[in-house]
Design a protein around this motif. Structure first.
Motif, PDB file in Angstrom:
ATOM      1  N   TYR A   1     -11.611  25.450 -34.623  1.00 25.77           N
ATOM      2  CA  TYR A   1     -10.741  26.538 -35.066  1.00 25.77           C
ATOM      3  C   TYR A   1     -10.131  26.192 -36.421  1.00 25.77           C
ATOM      4  CZ  TYR A   1     -10.813  27.847 -30.097  1.00 25.77           C
ATOM      5  OH  TYR A   1     -11.213  28.178 -28.835  1.00 25.77           O
ATOM      6  N   GLN A   2      -9.714  27.217 -37.138  1.00 26.12           N
ATOM      7  CA  GLN A   2      -8.835  27.013 -38.281  1.00 26.12           C
ATOM      8  C   GLN A   2      -7.537  27.761 -37.975  1.00 26.12           C
ATOM      9  OE1 GLN A   2     -11.085  28.452 -41.575  1.00 26.12           O
ATOM     10  NE2 GLN A   2     -10.768  30.619 -41.124  1.00 26.12           N
ATOM     11  N   LEU A   3      -6.412  27.104 -38.230  1.00 25.84           N
ATOM     12  CA  LEU A   3      -5.105  27.689 -37.955  1.00 25.84           C
ATOM     13  C   LEU A   3      -4.568  28.329 -39.228  1.00 25.84           C
ATOM     14  CD1 LEU A   3      -3.495  24.908 -35.723  1.00 25.84           C
ATOM     15  CD2 LEU A   3      -4.985  26.816 -35.058  1.00 25.84           C
ATOM     16  N   ILE A   4      -4.245  29.594 -39.133  1.00 26.49           N
ATOM     17  CA  ILE A   4      -3.830  30.360 -40.300  1.00 26.49           C
ATOM     18  C   ILE A   4      -2.402  30.868 -40.096  1.00 26.49           C
ATOM     19  CG2 ILE A   4      -4.355  32.395 -41.708  1.00 26.49           C
ATOM     20  CD1 ILE A   4      -7.233  32.133 -40.850  1.00 26.49           C
ATOM     21  N   ASP A   5      -1.588  30.765 -41.165  1.00 27.41           N
ATOM     22  CA  ASP A   5      -0.216  31.268 -41.081  1.00 27.41           C
ATOM     23  C   ASP A   5      -0.171  32.734 -41.500  1.00 27.41           C
ATOM     24  OD1 ASP A   5      -0.382  31.277 -43.825  1.00 27.41           O
ATOM     25  OD2 ASP A   5       0.891  29.525 -44.120  1.00 27.41           O
ATOM     26  N   ALA A   6       1.017  33.277 -41.652  1.00 32.09           N
ATOM     27  CA  ALA A   6       1.169  34.698 -41.950  1.00 32.09           C
ATOM     28  C   ALA A   6       0.812  35.047 -43.377  1.00 32.09           C
ATOM     29  CB  ALA A   6       2.607  35.132 -41.643  1.00 32.09           C
ATOM     30  N   ALA A   7       0.587  34.064 -44.258  1.00 32.86           N
ATOM     31  CA  ALA A   7       0.363  34.330 -45.686  1.00 32.86           C
ATOM     32  C   ALA A   7      -0.793  35.293 -46.013  1.00 32.86           C
ATOM     33  CB  ALA A   7       0.222  33.009 -46.428  1.00 32.86           C
TER      34      ALA A   7
ATOM     35  N   LYS B   1       8.918  16.598 -35.658  1.00 35.92           N
ATOM     36  CA  LYS B   1       9.146  17.774 -36.491  1.00 35.92           C
ATOM     37  C   LYS B   1       8.988  19.033 -35.647  1.00 35.92           C
ATOM     38  CE  LYS B   1       7.693  15.865 -40.953  1.00 35.92           C
ATOM     39  NZ  LYS B   1       6.837  16.072 -42.140  1.00 35.92           N
ATOM     40  N   GLN B   2       9.837  19.998 -35.894  1.00 35.11           N
ATOM     41  CA  GLN B   2       9.794  21.251 -35.160  1.00 35.11           C
ATOM     42  C   GLN B   2       8.816  22.218 -35.834  1.00 35.11           C
ATOM     43  OE1 GLN B   2      11.333  21.827 -32.200  1.00 35.11           O
ATOM     44  NE2 GLN B   2      11.828  19.651 -32.380  1.00 35.11           N
ATOM     45  N   PRO B   3       8.285  23.183 -35.069  1.00 34.80           N
ATOM     46  CA  PRO B   3       7.308  24.123 -35.648  1.00 34.80           C
ATOM     47  C   PRO B   3       7.927  25.009 -36.709  1.00 34.80           C
ATOM     48  CG  PRO B   3       7.960  24.807 -33.441  1.00 34.80           C
ATOM     49  CD  PRO B   3       8.523  23.429 -33.642  1.00 34.80           C
ATOM     50  N   ASP B   4       7.161  25.284 -37.791  1.00 38.90           N
ATOM     51  CA  ASP B   4       7.645  26.127 -38.880  1.00 38.90           C
ATOM     52  C   ASP B   4       7.443  27.606 -38.583  1.00 38.90           C
ATOM     53  OD1 ASP B   4       8.419  23.935 -40.379  1.00 38.90           O
ATOM     54  OD2 ASP B   4       6.440  23.705 -41.264  1.00 38.90           O
ATOM     55  N   GLY B   5       6.415  27.984 -37.838  1.00 36.16           N
ATOM     56  CA  GLY B   5       6.124  29.384 -37.558  1.00 36.16           C
ATOM     57  C   GLY B   5       4.861  29.505 -36.735  1.00 36.16           C
ATOM     58  N   LEU B   6       4.545  30.718 -36.335  1.00 35.57           N
ATOM     59  CA  LEU B   6       3.376  30.957 -35.495  1.00 35.57           C
ATOM     60  C   LEU B   6       2.094  30.821 -36.308  1.00 35.57           C
ATOM     61  CD1 LEU B   6       2.319  31.830 -32.715  1.00 35.57           C
ATOM     62  CD2 LEU B   6       2.503  34.200 -33.492  1.00 35.57           C
ATOM     63  N   LEU B   7       1.137  30.082 -35.755  1.00 31.23           N
ATOM     64  CA  LEU B   7      -0.170  29.903 -36.382  1.00 31.23           C
ATOM     65  C   LEU B   7      -1.223  30.606 -35.535  1.00 31.23           C
ATOM     66  CD1 LEU B   7       0.036  26.096 -37.287  1.00 31.23           C
ATOM     67  CD2 LEU B   7       0.547  28.053 -38.750  1.00 31.23           C
ATOM     68  N   TYR B   8      -2.151  31.272 -36.210  1.00 28.79           N
ATOM     69  CA  TYR B   8      -3.194  32.016 -35.510  1.00 28.79           C
ATOM     70  C   TYR B   8      -4.505  31.234 -35.568  1.00 28.79           C
ATOM     71  CZ  TYR B   8       0.184  35.795 -35.902  1.00 28.79           C
ATOM     72  OH  TYR B   8       1.313  36.550 -35.832  1.00 28.79           O
ATOM     73  N   ALA B   9      -5.118  31.016 -34.399  1.00 28.05           N
ATOM     74  CA  ALA B   9      -6.365  30.246 -34.309  1.00 28.05           C
ATOM     75  C   ALA B   9      -7.555  31.170 -34.541  1.00 28.05           C
ATOM     76  CB  ALA B   9      -6.474  29.587 -32.935  1.00 28.05           C
ATOM     77  N   GLN B  10      -8.319  30.849 -35.581  1.00 28.77           N
ATOM     78  CA  GLN B  10      -9.532  31.608 -35.899  1.00 28.77           C
ATOM     79  C   GLN B  10     -10.738  30.724 -35.610  1.00 28.77           C
ATOM     80  OE1 GLN B  10     -10.825  32.365 -40.112  1.00 28.77           O
ATOM     81  NE2 GLN B  10     -10.446  34.493 -39.557  1.00 28.77           N
ATOM     82  N   ALA B  11     -11.634  31.199 -34.759  1.00 32.52           N
ATOM     83  CA  ALA B  11     -12.789  30.394 -34.352  1.00 32.52           C
ATOM     84  C   ALA B  11     -13.733  30.142 -35.520  1.00 32.52           C
ATOM     85  CB  ALA B  11     -13.537  31.094 -33.217  1.00 32.52           C
ATOM     86  N   ILE B  12     -14.219  28.889 -35.616  1.00 33.17           N
ATOM     87  CA  ILE B  12     -15.251  28.508 -36.577  1.00 33.17           C
ATOM     88  C   ILE B  12     -16.359  27.801 -35.803  1.00 33.17           C
ATOM     89  CG2 ILE B  12     -13.680  28.342 -38.548  1.00 33.17           C
ATOM     90  CD1 ILE B  12     -13.538  25.345 -38.101  1.00 33.17           C
ATOM     91  N   ALA B  13     -17.345  27.291 -36.511  1.00 37.47           N
ATOM     92  CA  ALA B  13     -18.534  26.747 -35.850  1.00 37.47           C
ATOM     93  C   ALA B  13     -18.203  25.656 -34.844  1.00 37.47           C
ATOM     94  CB  ALA B  13     -19.506  26.213 -36.900  1.00 37.47           C
ATOM     95  N   ASN B  14     -17.334  24.706 -35.196  1.00 34.38           N
ATOM     96  CA  ASN B  14     -17.072  23.552 -34.330  1.00 34.38           C
ATOM     97  C   ASN B  14     -15.635  23.463 -33.844  1.00 34.38           C
ATOM     98  OD1 ASN B  14     -19.747  22.517 -34.554  1.00 34.38           O
ATOM     99  ND2 ASN B  14     -19.255  21.820 -36.616  1.00 34.38           N
TER     100      ASN B  14
END
Length: 252
Positions: free
Chosen positions: A193-199, A178-191
């Motif tokens: 990252y969480q990847l967040i979209d533009a929403a 599957k091809q990527p849907d869009g850019l995801l932003y990595a937000q650091a968490i304790a252990n």
């Protein structure tokens, strides 16, 4: 003396009853934001809670994820996880609570406390202690387990047998790309990252492993891995016995 003995026996009976109630459930629902927080997954508490219960054997979903039909049509088949906050000026206090679909408390742990001044450190330390208070509860679906007792130092803990099905050497594993849907932003968490979209919306949760550029990953309904190959990131998981390799575009 009899009065004290009665109180001890009563406490033990509640403990075993709570264990029995928990074992009648397979699924847990974790909110993407606890009520006392201002942001989604603030301080990484929601992803840490999900990962900790998964380590105990539960199947855990975020409340904003696509749920399997079994619990989407009957939420009473799942327990909801909540964290209660009762902070003082210098102490962070968190308590883990599991509720059924009617709001009845099935399990309430002891307060986890931390005196750390930095919020992220303090909340995560308090959560860790809160989980430690229910460390004796081990999930065994459909059965009534007993609260565990310490294992003697000389005893050897048996390792569960893992059965694997060998794939013939001349039979390649089918792969769906599957091809990527869009850019995801990595937000650091304790252990990790969480990847967040533009929403913005949490798309994936990444937990660090012992290997570089290799994460244990979950999107709330599917568990897999995120790894780097030839300079590109991929989310890989199995769907209907087919290996799905989903390319990601991540900005760390």
């Amino acid at each position: 003396m009899k009065r004290y003995l009665f109180i001890i026996l009563l406490a033990c009976s509640f403990s075993v009853q709570a264990q029995s109630n928990i074992n009648s459930y397979k699924y847990l629902i974790v909110p993407e934001k606890f009520s006392f927080l201002k942001q989604i997954n603030q301080y990484g508490l929601n992803t840490e809670t999900k990962a900790s219960f998964e380590a105990k054997g539960f199947t855990v979903y975020f409340d904003n994820a696509e749920l399997p039909t079994e619990i989407a049509t009957d939420r009473c088949k799942a327990l909801t996880v909540d964290i209660l906050e009762k902070n003082s000026m210098f102490v962070t206090n968190l308590t883990l609570v599991l509720k059924d679909c009617k709001g009845t408390v099935v399990l309430k742990g002891k307060e986890g406390k931390s005196r750390e001044k930095e919020y992220n450190t303090s909340y995560n330390a308090a959560l860790k202690e809160a989980f430690a208070s229910i460390s004796d509860f081990h999930y065994v679906v459909g059965s009534t387990a007993e609260v565990s007792t310490p294992t003697p130092a000389t005893a050897t803990t048996p390792v569960p047998e893992v059965k694997t099905v060998a794939t013939p050497a001349n039979q390649p594993v089918a792969t769906e790309a599957k091809q990527p849907d869009g850019l995801l932003y990595a937000q650091a968490i304790a252990n990790g990252y969480q990847l967040i979209d533009a929403a913005p919306k949490i798309v994936l949760t990444l937990l660090k492993s012992s290997a570089t550029d290799y994460f244990i990953a979950s999107n709330g309904s599917v568990n897999g891995i995120v790894l780097k190959k030839n300079g590109n990131w991929f989310f890989e998981y199995y769907k209907n016995n087919v290996l799905v390799s989903e390319q990601l575009s991540i900005k760390f």
